[in-house]
Enzyme design. Structure first.
Site, mmCIF file in Angstrom:
data_model
loop_
_atom_site.group_PDB
_atom_site.id
_atom_site.type_symbol
_atom_site.label_atom_id
_atom_site.label_comp_id
_atom_site.label_asym_id
_atom_site.label_seq_id
_atom_site.Cartn_x
_atom_site.Cartn_y
_atom_site.Cartn_z
ATOM 1 N N CYS A 100 0.817 -1.218 0.000
ATOM 2 C CA CYS A 100 0.000 0.000 0.000
ATOM 3 C C CYS A 100 0.849 1.267 0.000
ATOM 4 O O CYS A 100 2.009 1.254 0.404
ATOM 5 C CB CYS A 100 -0.929 0.007 1.215
ATOM 6 S SG CYS A 100 -2.259 1.232 1.098
ATOM 7 N N ASP B 76 -5.966 -2.696 11.686
ATOM 8 C CA ASP B 76 -4.869 -1.742 11.754
ATOM 9 C C ASP B 76 -4.760 -1.200 13.174
ATOM 10 O O ASP B 76 -5.722 -1.241 13.943
ATOM 11 C CB ASP B 76 -5.101 -0.589 10.777
ATOM 12 C CG ASP B 76 -3.833 0.184 10.446
ATOM 13 O OD1 ASP B 76 -2.750 -0.222 10.906
ATOM 14 O OD2 ASP B 76 -3.929 1.189 9.714
#
Length: 242
Positions: free
Chosen positions: A19, A149
């Site tokens: 990412c 996360d």
């Protein structure tokens, strides 16, 4: 998921998303290393932010069967739909404070699958997690997956790992492990969470970034060697499991 549906069997291969890419050479390096998905940040406050036009350019470099992911934080459905009109078929990653209803409205406006990020506290109360992942997954049951996360200042990209051992042993969702993953610890994360959900994927950004002259990561600039090391570590964890 309704009670009449049979949960999918856990996937034996851990899928990999790289990412926060901003350059052609980094997209090519991630693809060459074996990444399954490439993520582009559409959050203006992020140092890894790219414009919709730039994201579309980079997405066009992707070969068949490597997917793209556009990351948003509390963005309007209209803006996301406009972005999607420029980009090839892509998955949306909703990483802000979006409610289930908001996520579903965005999905209807764009006609794209979506992931919902769960922000897991770094320092929960002793002996227990203050975050109810089972309830969160139920609330966002229409998401393609729940991305795990660490809760840091801002929204993601902090390079911090939460305590994997405090997550529940069973969650009715596909899971994507993120937050502070590195080539050194990703194998432990996979071992800790394999079988926790229907499948497990991993998502990395900070740990595969190039080092600047001061030794600090250059946010948005990736290092091909670090990407290869991360992918190899994931593959090694999978091979050990088999």
């Amino acid at each position: 998921m309704s009670q009449s549906q049979t949960p999918p069997k856990p996937a034996s291969r851990t899928r990999i998303k790289i990412c926060g890419l901003t350059r052609e050479e980094d997209v090519d390096a991630a693809v060459a290393a074996g990444a399954d998905a490439i993520g582009f940040v559409r959050y203006a406050k992020s140092p890894r932010h790219v414009s919709a036009e730039r994201a579309a350019e980079l997405i066009r470099r992707l070969p068949p069967f490597v997917s793209s992911v556009l990351l948003y934080v509390n963005e309007s459905a209209e803006q996301i739909a406009a972005d999607c009109a420029m980009a090839a078929p892509t998955t949306l990653q909703l990483h802000g404070d979006e409610t289930p209803a908001r996520c579903e409205a965005i999905a209807r406006a764009c006609g794209r699958p979506w992931l919902r990020a769960a922000r897991i506290p770094l320092n929960p109360p002793p002996g227990a997690s203050s975050f109810n992942l089972v309830e969160f997954a139920q609330d966002f049951h229409l998401a393609q997956a729940i991305l795990l996360d660490a809760e840091v200042e801002g929204y993601g990209g902090g390079g911090k790992a939460f305590q994997w051992s405090l997550l529940p042993p069973s969650v009715n969702a596909h899971l994507v492990l993120s937050g502070g993953l590195t080539p050194a610890n990703v194998g432990g994360g996979i071992r800790a969470l394999r079988g926790c959900g229907f499948s497990l994927a991993v998502d990395v950004s900070s740990a595969v970034e190039a080092d600047g002259p001061d030794g600090k990561p250059l946010k948005g600039i990736k290092d091909a060697g670090k990407i290869r090391q991360f992918v190899a570590a994931v593959q090694a964890a999978d091979a050990h499991h088999e």
